[in-house]
Design an enzyme around this catalytic site. Structure first.
Site, mmCIF file in Angstrom:
data_model
loop_
_atom_site.group_PDB
_atom_site.id
_atom_site.type_symbol
_atom_site.label_atom_id
_atom_site.label_comp_id
_atom_site.label_asym_id
_atom_site.label_seq_id
_atom_site.Cartn_x
_atom_site.Cartn_y
_atom_site.Cartn_z
ATOM 1 N N ASP A 79 -4.840 -8.540 -4.197
ATOM 2 C CA ASP A 79 -5.046 -9.558 -3.166
ATOM 3 C C ASP A 79 -5.401 -10.912 -3.764
ATOM 4 O O ASP A 79 -5.007 -11.945 -3.231
ATOM 5 C CB ASP A 79 -6.150 -9.105 -2.194
ATOM 6 C CG ASP A 79 -5.598 -8.142 -1.143
ATOM 7 O OD1 ASP A 79 -4.554 -8.480 -0.549
ATOM 8 O OD2 ASP A 79 -6.177 -7.075 -0.939
ATOM 9 N N GLU A 95 -11.599 -10.599 -4.417
ATOM 10 C CA GLU A 95 -10.148 -10.648 -4.172
ATOM 11 C C GLU A 95 -9.770 -11.804 -3.262
ATOM 12 O O GLU A 95 -8.597 -12.069 -3.033
ATOM 13 C CB GLU A 95 -9.650 -9.311 -3.605
ATOM 14 C CG GLU A 95 -10.431 -8.799 -2.414
ATOM 15 C CD GLU A 95 -9.992 -7.404 -1.964
ATOM 16 O OE1 GLU A 95 -8.906 -6.956 -2.338
ATOM 17 O OE2 GLU A 95 -10.767 -6.782 -1.210
ATOM 18 N N HIS A 132 0.824 -1.205 0.000
ATOM 19 C CA HIS A 132 0.000 0.000 0.000
ATOM 20 C C HIS A 132 0.857 1.253 0.000
ATOM 21 O O HIS A 132 0.436 2.292 -0.485
ATOM 22 C CB HIS A 132 -0.987 -0.036 1.164
ATOM 23 C CG HIS A 132 -2.078 -1.024 0.921
ATOM 24 N ND1 HIS A 132 -2.101 -2.252 1.534
ATOM 25 C CD2 HIS A 132 -3.121 -1.006 0.066
ATOM 26 C CE1 HIS A 132 -3.141 -2.935 1.078
ATOM 27 N NE2 HIS A 132 -3.769 -2.210 0.192
ATOM 28 N N CYS A 148 -9.733 -3.784 -10.674
ATOM 29 C CA CYS A 148 -9.228 -2.546 -10.054
ATOM 30 C C CYS A 148 -7.875 -2.736 -9.389
ATOM 31 O O CYS A 148 -7.362 -1.820 -8.761
ATOM 32 C CB CYS A 148 -10.230 -1.981 -9.062
ATOM 33 S SG CYS A 148 -10.479 -3.028 -7.618
HETATM 34 C C1 PEP Z 1 -6.722 -5.308 -4.694
HETATM 35 O O1 PEP Z 1 -6.541 -6.091 -3.774
HETATM 36 O O2 PEP Z 1 -6.474 -5.573 -5.882
HETATM 37 C C2 PEP Z 1 -7.231 -3.950 -4.410
HETATM 38 C C3 PEP Z 1 -7.561 -3.132 -5.385
HETATM 39 O O3 PEP Z 1 -7.329 -3.569 -3.109
HETATM 40 P P1 PEP Z 1 -6.103 -3.082 -2.208
HETATM 41 O O4 PEP Z 1 -4.904 -2.958 -3.106
HETATM 42 O O5 PEP Z 1 -6.513 -1.787 -1.601
HETATM 43 O O6 PEP Z 1 -5.968 -4.179 -1.212
HETATM 44 MG MG MG Z 2 -7.366 -5.672 -1.808
#
Ligand code: PEP
Ligand code: MG
Length: 569
Positions: free
Chosen positions: A457, A433, A190, A504
């Site tokens: 994820d 995910e 993140h 996403c």
């Molecule tokens: C993902 O897991 O692809 C996602 C978009 O969520 P994050 O990266 O915030 O866990």
């Molecule tokens: Mg995620």
């Protein structure tokens, strides 16, 4: 002497600057004693370092301005208070005077002593203060070892450190840091996502960097290739200049695509939504012609602060996003705290043995009284100002979606009764995910309105490869037959049932994967605005009918090499 280190490029951009080394918070300092006659000199050395840090923090505070000044200022005030804490200072002096310890080791002993008191507290807020102790002690330790030279300069600073937390990135940028190089970390963390959002170049996984680079060294950092050059030579400087110029030229060319449609060569329109974390992202998404916001990560509102944002504060933030998109769809994801997105308010659990499999995402939202209800109220109120969808993270069962839906219906009824203006229809969607959510989808797809595949994820859980573990970075890839098959199945089922489906995860923002996702049937991408125009350019050069014809060959690929061969073809 010139040296080159190869890490992983996590956030693009080139930077030339002066190194600022931050040693790891956990002080790996061996026990070291000093002679009786060295005590006074050691005490003086320590206090010079403490004064240096105190001055640095005051200077930093004076330099702060803009939107982050308030939040970051609070941070600094707390650290200044700790620095003047009589318990800390007296304890350090005592360890040197009576214990005859070297200042470094005294810092470590005192750190452990204070940390153990905080860690034993019941209150999560106090427990989380250990981070602040570590930061303050780490700064003093760094000051003890700083070479005696002028560290002010015109080119800015490149921070070299063990790792960087998402919560401190904005603070670092506000301090003038132009790029970051970390020994650990992964491009999927993140922190990496946030760095991209802040346009802050980041290279992760350069283990050598901390050992070899010293404060004041000149560095060239390439956030795209992951190359870090220590004491660059004339040729390095020339190619840095060339690269900077090329980037500017490319940016200009891409800029022309802002008002062009995202249409394949054979005339099929593809929707590009934006992933956004800040008001700046939203403004950028709008100006680049994004179809809407496909993922607004609300957890960033909860980081870097000591109290939870209340309903009104959340409402104003969400409403800003909705108003910023002037009638285009805004997808607000409910809180996905936990794992590496640990807050300071004590909401997310600390020290979970396996945080990626722990109380995160919707599990946390459902476990804490009032948390989800407050957030849903705020989102629904924002829906009075423009189209809004609600996306739920880390769903692993139909039951979770049922509970969120029930709460959403109840909150909507409450708000209407209270005379609030909210949209008639606020679609509720699930992040796909967790592999179980994908596999069990046929059983509950009729209960959700749309889907968004979170490949960051999904890849981690399907392959059992930690997205943040640098040692596994070779294994962490969406180019695996199992991943492609799950993505294809989810897209196919969603389309058969008339439910909008997007990807996403970071994969969607990588233009080199566009042919693959289009071949798997994807028609909606959600990605950070930073690469939106690149993806548009790639899609405009592709023929969808050709790709779809080649899809069976893609699904027959047996391994990564086979998938890469397909992509090359
Ligand atoms: C993902 O897991 O692809 C996602 C978009 O969520 P994050 O990266 O915030 O866990
Ligand atoms: Mg995620």
């Amino acid at each position: 002497m010139r040296q080159e280190f190869q890490g992983h490029g996590a956030s693009r951009g080139s930077a030339l600057g002066r190194a600022r080394v931050r040693l790891p918070h956990a002080l790996e300092v061996a026990e070291e004693r000093i002679g009786h006659d060295q005590v006074e000199a050691e005490l003086a050395r320590l206090h010079v370092a403490i004064d240096t840090v105190r001055n640095e923090m005051h200077t930093l505070r004076d330099r702060l301005h803009g939107a982050l000044a308030h939040e970051v200022g609070e941070f600094l005030d707390l650290h200044t208070l700790l620095l003047d804490d009589p318990e800390l200072l007296h304890g350090l002096d005592e360890l040197i005077r009576s214990g005859h310890y070297a200042a470094d080791y005294a810092l470590r002993l005192q750190r452990d002593r204070i940390a153990s008191v905080f860690e034993a507290m019941d209150d999560a807020y106090f427990r989380s203060r250990v981070d602040d102790i570590d930061q303050v002690i780490g700064r003093i330790h760094a000051a003890l070892h700083r070479r005696d030279h002028d560290t002010s300069g015109v080119a800015g600073e490149i921070l070299v450190t063990d790792n960087v937390a998402p919560a401190e990135l904005a603070q670092l940028q506000a301090q003038g840091v132009m790029a970051i190089v970390t020994a650990a970390g992964s491009t999927l963390s993140h922190s990496a996502i946030l760095a991209r959002s802040l346009h802050l170049p980041l290279v992760v996984g350069t283990a050598q960097a901390l050992l070899k680079i010293n404060d004041g060294d000149a560095l060239v950092v390439d956030g795209a290739t992951g190359t870090v050059i220590l004491e660059p030579n004339a040729e390095d400087l020339r190619s840095h200049r060339t690269r900077t110029r090329e980037l500017a030229r490319e940016r200009k060319q891409l800029h022309r695509l802002r008002r062009e449609p995202t249409r394949t060569l054979d005339g099929v329109d593809i929707k590009l939504y934006a992933n956004a974390e800040s008001r700046e992202d939203v403004a950028e998404a709008h100006s680049l012609g994004a179809a809407g916001v496909g993922l607004y990560r609300t957890e960033f509102l909860f980081l870097q602060r000591n109290e939870l944002p209340d309903e009104d504060e959340q409402f104003r933030v969400y409403r800003d996003v909705v108003l910023g998109m002037t009638g285009r769809m805004v997808t607000i994801r409910t809180l996905d705290l936990g794992a590496d997105k640990a807050d300071k308010t004590g909401l997310a659990l600390r020290d979970e043995p396996n945080p990626a499999l722990g109380v995160r995402g919707v599990r946390l939202s459902l476990a804490r009284d009032g948390l989800l209800e407050t957030q849903l109220r705020a989102i629904l109120r924002a829906s009075g100002y423009g189209p809004v969808r609600i996306l739920v993270p880390m769903v692993s069962s139909a039951e979770e979606m049922r509970r969120v839906r029930e709460l959403l219906n109840r909150v909507a009824a409450d708000l209407r009764r209270q005379g609030q203006e909210i949209a008639d229809d606020v679609p509720l969607g699930a992040m796909i995910e967790v592999p179980a959510a994908a596999i069990a989808l046929p059983g509950y797809i009729n209960t959700i309105d749309f889907l968004s595949i979170g490949t960051n994820d999904l890849v981690q859980y399907l392959l059992a490869v930690d997205r943040n573990n640098e040692a596994l970075s070779e294994l962490y890839t969406p180019l695996h037959p199992a991943v492609l098959r799950v993505i294809r199945d989810v897209i196919r089922l969603a389309q058969a049932r008339g439910k909008p489906v997007a990807v996403c995860g970071e994969m969607a923002g990588d233009a080199s994967f566009a042919p693959l996702l289009l071949a798997l049937g994807l028609e909606e991408f959600s990605l950070h605005p930073a690469t939106l125009l690149e993806l548009r350019r790639a899609i405009r050069s592709l023929d969808l009918s050709v790709l779809r014809k080649r899809a069976p060959a893609l699904l027959r690929a047996r391994d990564r090499a086979g998938i890469e061969a397909w992509l090359r073809g």
